[in-house]
Design a protein around this motif. Structure first.
Motif, PDB file in Angstrom:
ATOM      1  N   TYR A 122       5.493  -1.539   5.660  1.00 30.49           N
ATOM      2  CA  TYR A 122       5.306  -0.355   5.217  1.00 30.49           C
ATOM      3  C   TYR A 122       4.825   0.239   3.495  1.00 30.49           C
ATOM      4  O   TYR A 122       6.068  -0.661   2.814  1.00 30.49           O
ATOM      5  N   ARG A 123       3.884   0.690   3.586  1.00 25.39           N
ATOM      6  CA  ARG A 123       4.124   0.873   1.858  1.00 25.39           C
ATOM      7  C   ARG A 123       4.048   2.268   1.379  1.00 25.39           C
ATOM      8  O   ARG A 123       3.092   2.608   2.292  1.00 25.39           O
ATOM      9  N   ARG A 124       4.744   2.494   0.646  1.00 23.30           N
ATOM     10  CA  ARG A 124       4.286   4.257   0.279  1.00 23.30           C
ATOM     11  C   ARG A 124       3.439   4.508   0.398  1.00 23.30           C
ATOM     12  O   ARG A 124       2.840   5.788   0.797  1.00 23.30           O
ATOM     13  N   LYS A 125       2.240   4.477  -0.468  1.00 24.28           N
ATOM     14  CA  LYS A 125       1.167   4.700  -0.889  1.00 24.28           C
ATOM     15  C   LYS A 125       0.137   4.510   0.287  1.00 24.28           C
ATOM     16  O   LYS A 125      -1.314   5.683   0.239  1.00 24.28           O
TER      17      LYS A 125
END
Length: 337
Positions: free
Chosen positions: A144-147
């Protein structure tokens, strides 16, 4: 709108697969270490068989057939969901580590915790689910990537890495356990359909009775998730939420299957691919076919494997891998071109 001709084709294919399932089930019920002649199957099923015939059919053959059918359906549906939410045709619960997480949990539970024979069958799917869900959440967090949210490619790669790490953990766990208990784990790792008894079927059936209709009801959401994230969000799909819910569902399906069928891989890879090639990518049409194909593949592999070598036979997981590994390599080569 789906063309009526495509719907008729799907129904025809589904009818053919169900007929094949019935045929393999009849063959599986009749052949084995203690053979039961085919002309005695129906009388025995109706209660007119001898004690030996009734024991072989109702206590040995039918539970094994039932658990194999259920596990094959669950693995196929899990693989189809994982391929849909990751948009990666190589995704499979056995390849990306979900099965390994369930296996480590089951091995730890069986080898090191006190076991009550009265609740063992009911605890096993729950333990497998807890191990699988922790593994899936770890993979999800790593990918998962925040952006940009969940990265489908990263999810598969992280899953492969986590699966390798869990395989190492399994070796450590097994090497520190009592020898007589290690036999069970070894058979589980090989994909031996060991939970072939009515209490295990009663334990896993409620899970599948809830999960399979739920996933089928999300077929259209799976269609939308196979689009780009921006396109799906533009249509109004809550992509992170839908992907997470379907990931939990796929994890629960895989955990339920491996809790009774062992570490079977490649069913979740092959069944959705075969279904997609037969009827196309629409999940409303593809998922029911994948369910039937998964059940057929695992039941056929188990029926052949247990009759090749007497008395124990070859585990179904090994038989499936003999077909699934070349299929996986074929997909890799096709994707690299």
């Amino acid at each position: 709108m789906i063309h009526p001709r495509v719907i008729r084709k799907q129904r025809w294919l589904l009818g053919l697969l169900l007929a094949l399932l019935l045929l393999v089930s009849v063959v599986g019920a009749g052949v084995g270490y203690s053979s039961l002649s085919f002309d005695r199957l129906l009388p025995t099923l109706l209660g007119s068989g001898t004690f030996k015939e009734q024991f072989v059919l109702f206590s040995v053959r039918l539970p094994r057939i039932a658990v194999t059918l259920l596990a094959g359906m669950a693995l196929a549906l899990s693989g189809a969901v994982l391929q849909g939410i990751t948009r990666n045709e190589l995704a499979d619960p056995g390849i990306i580590g979900v099965n390994s997480g369930a296996g480590v949990a089951i091995a730890t539970f069986y080898l090191f915790l006190p076991i009550d024979s009265r609740t063992f069958a009911w605890m096993l799917p729950l333990v497998a689910f807890l191990g699988a869900i922790v593994t899936a959440l770890v993979i999800y967090a790593l990918a998962y990537r925040r952006k940009s949210g969940l990265q489908p490619t990263s999810f598969v790669l992280m899953g492969v890495g986590v699966s390798l790490a869990l395989s190492g953990a399994m070796v450590v766990i097994v090497s520190s356990a009592e020898r007589e208990k290690v036999d069970f784990v070894s058979k589980w790792l090989a994909g031996s359909v060991w939970g072939a008894d009515w209490p295990f079927i009663a334990a896993v059936a409620p899970w599948l009775a809830l999960l399979i209709p739920f996933v089928l009801s999300r077929s259209n959401r799976l269609n939308l998730l196979e689009m780009s994230d921006s396109a799906a969000i533009g249509i109004g799909v809550a992509v992170p939420k839908e992907r997470f819910v379907l990931l939990l569902s796929a994890t629960a399906l895989a955990a339920t299957a491996v809790s009774v069928a062992g570490g079977v891989a490649f069913i979740g890879l092959m069944a959705p691919h075969i279904a997609r090639s037969l009827i196309g990518p629409r999940h409303q049409l593809m998922l029911p076919l994948a369910l039937a194909i998964g059940a057929f593949l695992l039941l056929t592999a188990d029926t052949i494997g247990r009759n090749l070598v007497n008395p124990d036979g070859i585990p179904a997981g090994i038989m499936v891998s003999l077909l699934g590994a070349p299929y996986f390599l074929y997909l890799l080569l096709r994707k690299s071109r």
